[in-house]
Design a protein around this motif. Structure first.
Motif, PDB file in Angstrom:
ATOM      1  N   PRO A   1      11.916   8.584  14.476  1.00  0.00           N
ATOM      2  CA  PRO A   1      11.864  10.054  14.438  1.00  0.00           C
ATOM      3  C   PRO A   1      10.847  10.592  15.449  1.00  0.00           C
ATOM      4  O   PRO A   1       9.797   9.993  15.663  1.00  0.00           O
TER       5      PRO A   1
ATOM      6  N   GLY B   1      -0.951   3.521   4.207  1.00  0.00           N
ATOM      7  CA  GLY B   1       0.140   3.700   3.236  1.00  0.00           C
ATOM      8  C   GLY B   1       0.915   4.990   3.424  1.00  0.00           C
ATOM      9  O   GLY B   1       1.358   5.603   2.462  1.00  0.00           O
ATOM     10  N   LEU B   2       1.095   5.385   4.699  1.00  0.00           N
ATOM     11  CA  LEU B   2       1.845   6.618   4.942  1.00  0.00           C
ATOM     12  C   LEU B   2       3.340   6.318   4.933  1.00  0.00           C
ATOM     13  O   LEU B   2       3.770   5.213   5.243  1.00  0.00           O
ATOM     14  N   LEU B   3       4.118   7.326   4.567  1.00  0.00           N
ATOM     15  CA  LEU B   3       5.569   7.157   4.586  1.00  0.00           C
ATOM     16  C   LEU B   3       6.062   7.424   6.009  1.00  0.00           C
ATOM     17  O   LEU B   3       5.880   8.523   6.529  1.00  0.00           O
ATOM     18  N   PRO B   4       6.672   6.413   6.630  1.00  0.00           N
ATOM     19  CA  PRO B   4       6.970   6.508   8.066  1.00  0.00           C
ATOM     20  C   PRO B   4       8.018   7.564   8.418  1.00  0.00           C
ATOM     21  O   PRO B   4       8.063   8.022   9.551  1.00  0.00           O
ATOM     22  N   HIS B   5       8.836   7.944   7.442  1.00  0.00           N
ATOM     23  CA  HIS B   5       9.934   8.862   7.761  1.00  0.00           C
ATOM     24  C   HIS B   5       9.567  10.316   7.508  1.00  0.00           C
ATOM     25  O   HIS B   5      10.408  11.188   7.640  1.00  0.00           O
TER      26      HIS B   5
ATOM     27  N   GLU C   1       0.823  -1.225   0.000  1.00  0.00           N
ATOM     28  CA  GLU C   1       0.000   0.000   0.000  1.00  0.00           C
ATOM     29  C   GLU C   1       0.847   1.260   0.000  1.00  0.00           C
ATOM     30  O   GLU C   1       0.463   2.265  -0.576  1.00  0.00           O
ATOM     31  N   VAL C   2       2.005   1.187   0.656  1.00  0.00           N
ATOM     32  CA  VAL C   2       2.893   2.351   0.659  1.00  0.00           C
ATOM     33  C   VAL C   2       3.398   2.598  -0.759  1.00  0.00           C
ATOM     34  O   VAL C   2       3.441   3.735  -1.232  1.00  0.00           O
ATOM     35  N   VAL C   3       3.728   1.505  -1.462  1.00  0.00           N
ATOM     36  CA  VAL C   3       4.196   1.638  -2.840  1.00  0.00           C
ATOM     37  C   VAL C   3       3.079   2.188  -3.715  1.00  0.00           C
ATOM     38  O   VAL C   3       3.276   3.094  -4.529  1.00  0.00           O
TER      39      VAL C   3
ATOM     40  N   GLU D   1       3.674  18.590  12.475  1.00  0.00           N
ATOM     41  CA  GLU D   1       5.062  18.134  12.580  1.00  0.00           C
ATOM     42  C   GLU D   1       5.166  16.718  13.150  1.00  0.00           C
ATOM     43  O   GLU D   1       6.252  16.210  13.365  1.00  0.00           O
ATOM     44  N   TYR D   2       4.037  16.070  13.429  1.00  0.00           N
ATOM     45  CA  TYR D   2       4.071  14.718  13.997  1.00  0.00           C
ATOM     46  C   TYR D   2       4.477  13.716  12.936  1.00  0.00           C
ATOM     47  O   TYR D   2       4.281  13.933  11.750  1.00  0.00           O
ATOM     48  N   PHE D   3       5.026  12.605  13.399  1.00  0.00           N
ATOM     49  CA  PHE D   3       5.297  11.492  12.493  1.00  0.00           C
ATOM     50  C   PHE D   3       4.142  10.492  12.583  1.00  0.00           C
ATOM     51  O   PHE D   3       3.500  10.402  13.632  1.00  0.00           O
TER      52      PHE D   3
ATOM     53  N   ARG E   1       5.888  22.969  17.157  1.00  0.00           N
ATOM     54  CA  ARG E   1       6.018  24.080  16.211  1.00  0.00           C
ATOM     55  C   ARG E   1       6.672  25.258  16.902  1.00  0.00           C
ATOM     56  O   ARG E   1       6.510  25.470  18.099  1.00  0.00           O
TER      57      ARG E   1
ATOM     58  N   PRO F   1      13.501   4.884   1.947  1.00  0.00           N
ATOM     59  CA  PRO F   1      13.188   5.286   3.314  1.00  0.00           C
ATOM     60  C   PRO F   1      12.333   4.253   4.054  1.00  0.00           C
ATOM     61  O   PRO F   1      12.490   4.071   5.250  1.00  0.00           O
ATOM     62  N   SER F   2      11.447   3.555   3.334  1.00  0.00           N
ATOM     63  CA  SER F   2      10.592   2.583   4.028  1.00  0.00           C
ATOM     64  C   SER F   2      11.382   1.351   4.437  1.00  0.00           C
ATOM     65  O   SER F   2      10.992   0.644   5.355  1.00  0.00           O
TER      66      SER F   2
ATOM     67  N   ALA G   1       0.587   3.968  -2.749  1.00  0.00           N
ATOM     68  CA  ALA G   1       0.390   5.380  -2.415  1.00  0.00           C
ATOM     69  C   ALA G   1       1.406   6.228  -3.159  1.00  0.00           C
ATOM     70  O   ALA G   1       1.079   7.308  -3.662  1.00  0.00           O
TER      71      ALA G   1
ATOM     72  N   HIS H   1       8.870  14.268  16.644  1.00  0.00           N
ATOM     73  CA  HIS H   1       8.651  15.601  16.096  1.00  0.00           C
ATOM     74  C   HIS H   1       9.075  16.680  17.083  1.00  0.00           C
ATOM     75  O   HIS H   1       9.150  16.442  18.285  1.00  0.00           O
ATOM     76  N   PHE H   2       9.359  17.829  16.554  1.00  0.00           N
ATOM     77  CA  PHE H   2       9.583  19.007  17.388  1.00  0.00           C
ATOM     78  C   PHE H   2       8.292  19.801  17.407  1.00  0.00           C
ATOM     79  O   PHE H   2       7.577  19.867  16.410  1.00  0.00           O
TER      80      PHE H   2
ATOM     81  N   ARG I   1       3.776   7.423  13.181  1.00  0.00           N
ATOM     82  CA  ARG I   1       3.676   6.490  14.304  1.00  0.00           C
ATOM     83  C   ARG I   1       3.280   7.176  15.606  1.00  0.00           C
ATOM     84  O   ARG I   1       2.952   6.517  16.588  1.00  0.00           O
ATOM     85  N   GLU I   2       3.296   8.514  15.616  1.00  0.00           N
ATOM     86  CA  GLU I   2       2.895   9.233  16.819  1.00  0.00           C
ATOM     87  C   GLU I   2       1.395   9.526  16.836  1.00  0.00           C
ATOM     88  O   GLU I   2       0.906  10.154  17.756  1.00  0.00           O
TER      89      GLU I   2
END
Lengths: 662, 338
Positions: free
Chosen positions: A337, B117-121, A241-243, B160-162, A342, A263-264, A245, A339-340, B164-165
């Motif tokens: 990863p 189908g989200l890109l995790p990075h 599904e990622v592909v 700005e969240y990823f 905002r 990246p995946s 997408a 997040h920071f 998985r969060e």
């Protein structure tokens, strides 16, 4: 071996396997008859060993071929050109790390700066403990007076690891994308992974000059296969599904690879990076055998002159480096990863980078004013080599210790090892091959049996039969001893979660040590003798055995052990009837790995003085005898592959039959 | 209705196997799904002809393995069809070059996936901006647009969240936002809410209806949940073994199932909730007195149906009486439900 096969025959039940085991016993019988005939003096010599005259001159043929490739096809010119590029890179890292007088004439970087950066990176990846480990390793290296040799090793690693990464990644992508490439690459990879490292070294020397360049090339080639495998695996595992997408977002093929696939597959690729680093470290230490200066060369020299104290110190340095690199790269794998919020200011987002630069610059400047920050002088280090040496030797000279080691040595050599070796050597070649084929047939079935016949037939034709048998003898005896210790250890540890964790951690850590390290305790205890050879293999091979025993037992589904408990099984019954049968396929993987490790180690042990293929291989390093080097290497590889194919086939089949996940 | 056809699918086949093209050519007509399977092939899509008109919401439904996901992937050419034709806005999908196909996807199509189908990075914002980035929009413009869509799906403050969060529901909002970023005309949704738990699913359906009310896209929506289909659909296509069993409005499917399979499928459905007064209205007798709304379901009218004494109740659409509803027939539907 006869024991193993008959045991397995006993628990095979399905009709196909029954005929398989029937065939195997026929082969076994023929082998026994042949051997008995030989003992009775009835077997002609030509059936005992292949007569010299009948052995084809593989080495000479290979030499002709290599010479053709090298000179007529101009490969040597190509590689010598590549050498120049590589040398340029190596000179840069050498200048930066230990101040070799080459462009860019900047280095050496003060050790405090390296330790400081290691601490910051460690903190970022794994908190205070990792920071302590990172800084501690480099501080230890500097204080013990090994900075320069350690950095000689690191400077090669810093070139070889990225090279192996990029080549492995590229080939991995190609193998994933084109089935033909994959098919072509697979068998080469499995041979490469079983080829003894001496076989990497000689071509490297011939094509890429002695010294760091050859070292870097051998190291790079050695580290490529797992990177290819991990890349292919990672790319295959990207969810469809990622592909899709990515496709629906209008990616071109290149965008899809660059922004979606790679990246995946991050986790697998980073695991590949970890393996590349660890294999590079293991190999770069071993390149000491072709005169690569650094930690390995020093260790080799110290062990050769039986300076146990210094050997021990260098061993600690290598282990610390290995553990640091392993832990940090693994922490990088699992790092997700975050997040920071905002409005986080720019400097806050890049705090790690800024800190690294800050620490680095600070120590570089400080080193200009405080000499010890730049370099620890010859007289300033804290090496206790002599004292440790006296201590260890004094301890070994103590009566009880000496008696024990000598007793072990005596019993092992006189009662077990030598008779076993002589027995193996007394078996006629055809009978030996039949035995191996019977083993492969009963465990793996038809295909592995055919491979076993071809592979061992080739070994017999290589003209190095006796040495091959001696190699095999070291492997079998050491792995058997390792089984006797490692499996009970694993079973005991698996009884409690706490101990499983501890022993697994110990095994994980031990597996990151470069194989060379395992020689140190063996040599310490048993000196430079044949017992040390078996002992070093034993310790090395025990690690995967223990580890997979625990993992096998832990993966037994809890419902099954609960069912056994409710059926009123005693602990022993539960172990024998439920847990072990289910854990066996996983344990077989460990057994296989132990054999592969043993084949690897037995070659290194040539350094102690053996009479096997490794010894001959090591001798070829001094010359330019590429053909012979290859024949010897392939002999080791073929024997290892026979076991690998057979055992892995059995483990996969068994797992499938038991419905266990791979 | 004379609405413009957006997706037109004629005798489309998608067969999986060793050499599907050759197999399809040599295949005798009238083979069943199982016959094809016996030959070593799987008919993912079996001779499907269906049209989707502009602004319509077509819900494709069926059990897992019925070929609904395969069909929608043929519409977007994530799968190449084996036979037949599919045209999108007049362009024959299979004749498009790779470049044209990418153009089409970059400008006209959006798709939402079951497991997101989200890109995790990438962060939420970067995920949403991904299609814009792919078509080379400049950084500032795509950020602007991405922020707009993120706000639209109610994820403000999480830019700005990823992935998985985020919770499952939030992740799917990101998926929806991403599919809307390029302002597609055609919107494919492949079981978008199946991976969510029931409460969130309901909430997301409402959200989805709100968005559709604002945007009015042409939608192909896949689900295996009949209630979901009834809530959302203009038309429902029911699939089994790769073939479309029936494609019609929800009322018609419930009232007049075309095949035994569809009848069984709809058996458990509370018909009173589905059937609307408009469908029951017949032209001949108009009835007298106060009319009821055509869009009201039988269940909505339950009280009136029980208490009213009229035999025929007039039904009105936009304050114009369009026919009369036989009260007994309506009551019958109501009683059957309980």
């Amino acid at each position: 071996m006869a024991d193993i096969t008959s045991d397995l025959k006993a628990d095979t039940t399905s009709p196909a396997q029954w005929s398989r085991s029937k065939w195997a016993s026929v082969l076994l019988l023929v082998a026994v008859v042949l051997t008995t005939l030989r003992y009775g003096g009835l077997l002609p010599d030509s059936l005992h060993r292949i007569p010299e005259a009948m052995i084809p001159p593989f080495a000479a043929w290979l030499d002709v071929f290599f010479n053709f490739v090298k000179d007529d096809l101009g490969l040597l010119t190509l590689t010598r050109t590549l050498t120049e590029g590589l040398e340029w890179l190596l000179d840069i890292t050498a200048n930066l790390m230990f101040g070799k007088r080459r462009w860019p004439f900047i280095g050496p970087i003060p050790w405090t700066a390296v330790a400081g950066v290691a601490a910051v990176v460690g903190y970022h990846l794994g908190g205070w403990r990792m920071a302590l480990l990172g800084a501690g390793t480099f501080i230890w290296t500097a204080l013990i007076g090994q900075w320069t040799i350690a950095m000689e090793t690191m400077s090669v690693l810093m070139v070889a690891a990225p090279l192996a990464f990029f080549i492995g990644l590229g080939l991995g992508i190609l193998a994933w994308k084109y089935a033909a490439v994959n098919r072509a690459i697979k068998p080469i990879l499995s041979v490469l992974q079983t080829l003894p490292f001496f076989t990497y070294l000689l071509p490297a020397v011939i094509f890429f000059k002695v010294g760091p360049t050859a070292g870097a090339v051998a190291t790079t080639i050695y580290a490529i296969p797992p990177m290819i495998l991990m890349t292919t695996l990672g790319l295959q595992k990207v969810p469809s599904e990622v592909v899709e997408a990515g496709n629906m977002s209008g990616c071109t093929k290149w965008q899809l690879l660059r922004h979606v696939y790679l990246p995946s597959a991050r986790t697998e690729i980073l695991v590949g990076v970890n393996q590349v680093i660890m294999l590079c470290l293991a190999m770069v230490v071993l390149t000491a055998f072709i005169g690569m200066p650094g930690l390995g060369a020093k260790l080799l020299a110290m062990m050769g002159s039986f300076k146990l104290g210094r050997s021990f110190e260098i061993g600690v340095t290598i282990v610390l480096l290995a553990v640091t690199l392993d832990r940090m790269s693994k922490a990088w794998v699992v790092r997700q990863p975050v997040h920071f919020e905002r409005g986080t200011p720019w400097w806050r987002k890049h705090i790690v980078l800024l800190m690294c630069i800050g620490v680095f610059v600070f120590f570089c400047i400080a080193a200009q004013f405080v000499q010890v920050f730049a370099e620890i002088g010859r007289k300033q280090n804290f090496s206790q080599g002599k004292e440790i040496d006296t201590l260890i030797k004094g301890f070994l000279a103590l009566d009880p210790v000496q008696n024990t080691t000598q007793a072990i040595r005596y019993v092992l050599n006189v009662w077990i090892l030598n008779p076993f070796r002589d027995f193996l050597l007394s078996i006629p070649t055809p009978a030996f091959i039949l035995l191996v084929v019977a083993f492969a047939l009963s465990l793996g079935g038809g295909r592995p049996a055919i491979y076993a016949a071809i592979f061992f037939g080739l070994v017999a034709l290589s003209g190095w039969w006796d040495r091959s048998v001696i190699t095999l003898y070291s492997v079998i005896s050491a792995v058997t001893l390792a089984l006797l210790i490692g499996v009970p250890l694993g079973i005991t540890a698996a009884r409690s979660e706490k101990w499983s964790q501890r022993v697994l951690l110990a095994c994980d850590t031990a597996q990151t040590f470069p194989s060379f390290i395992y020689l140190i305790p063996a040599i310490m205890l048993f000196g430079i003798t044949a017992t040390s050879v078996v002992m070093s293999i034993l310790i090395f091979a025990m690690v995967p055995l223990t580890r997979y025993t625990i993992e096998g037992l832990r993966t037994v589904p809890p419902e099954m052990t609960e069912a056994a408990d409710m059926a009123g099984a005693t602990r022993m019954q539960k172990l024998m009837k439920v847990q072990l049968p289910l854990a066996l396929p996983t344990m077989a993987v460990g057994f296989n790995q132990a054999i592969m490790f043993a084949f690897f180690m037995v070659i290194i042990a040539a350094f102690i003085g053996t009479q096997d293929l490794g010894q001959e291989l090591q001798r070829t390093l001094a010359g330019t005898d590429l053909g012979k080097n290859f024949v010897l290497g392939i002999c080791v590889s073929l024997m290892a592959l026979t076991f690998d194919l057979t055992i892995m086939k059995w483990a996969t089949e068994r797992k499938k039959a038991l419905g266990l996940p791979d | 209705m004379t609405a413009e056809t957006v997706i037109s699918c004629k005798n489309a086949w998608k067969i999986f196997g060793a050499d599907p093209k050759k197999y399809l050519r040599s295949m005798p007509a009238g083979l069943s799904f199982d016959d094809i399977r016996a030959d070593g092939y799987i008919a993912g899509v079996k001779d499907v002809s269906i049209d989707v008109t502009r602004g319509e919401m077509l819900v494709i439904m069926g059990l897992s393995g019925s070929g609904k996901s395969t069909l929608v992937r043929c519409f977007s050419r994530l799968h190449d069809i084996t036979g037949g034709t599919i045209t999108v806005e007049g362009q024959d999908l299979m004749s498009l070059s790779e470049k044209e196909l990418i153009e089409l996807r970059r400008n006209k199509m959006g798709m939402v996936f079951q497991s997101f189908g989200l890109l995790p990075h990438r962060t939420v914002l970067e995920n949403v901006a991904f299609p814009l980035e792919m078509r080379g929009q400049d950084k500032h413009a795509r950020r602007e647009r991405a922020l707009e869509v993120v706000k639209l799906v109610g994820l403000e403050g999480r830019e700005e969240y990823f992935p998985r969060e985020l919770s499952g529901g939030q992740q799917q909002r990101v998926g929806i936002a991403r599919s809307l970023a390029i302002e597609p005309d055609i919107w494919f949704l492949d079981e978008p809410f199946s991976a969510l738990d029931p409460l969130i699913r309901r909430e997301m359906q409402d959200e989805f209806l709100r968005l559709q009310g604002m945007l009015g896209k042409t939608i192909v929506f896949i689900t295996h949940d009949f209630d979901e289909a009834l809530r959302l659909a203009d038309r429902i296509a029911i699939m089994k073994d790769g073939a479309v069993e029936q494609c019609d409005t929800p009322d018609q499917i419930v009232l007049n199932p075309a095949t035994e399979y569809v009848r069984k499928f709809t058996e458990e459905i509370d018909k009173a909730r589905v059937v609307r007064a408009g469908v029951l209205a017949q032209g001949q007798v108009m009835g007298e007195g106060e009319p009821v709304e055509a869009s009201a379901s039988v269940q909505d009218l339950a009280r009136l149906l029980v208490q009213d004494a009229r035999a025929v109740i007039p039904v009105a659409q936009s304050s114009k009486v369009i026919g009369g509803m036989d009260r007994a027939a309506a009551l019958e539907i109501l009683l059957e439900a309980s």
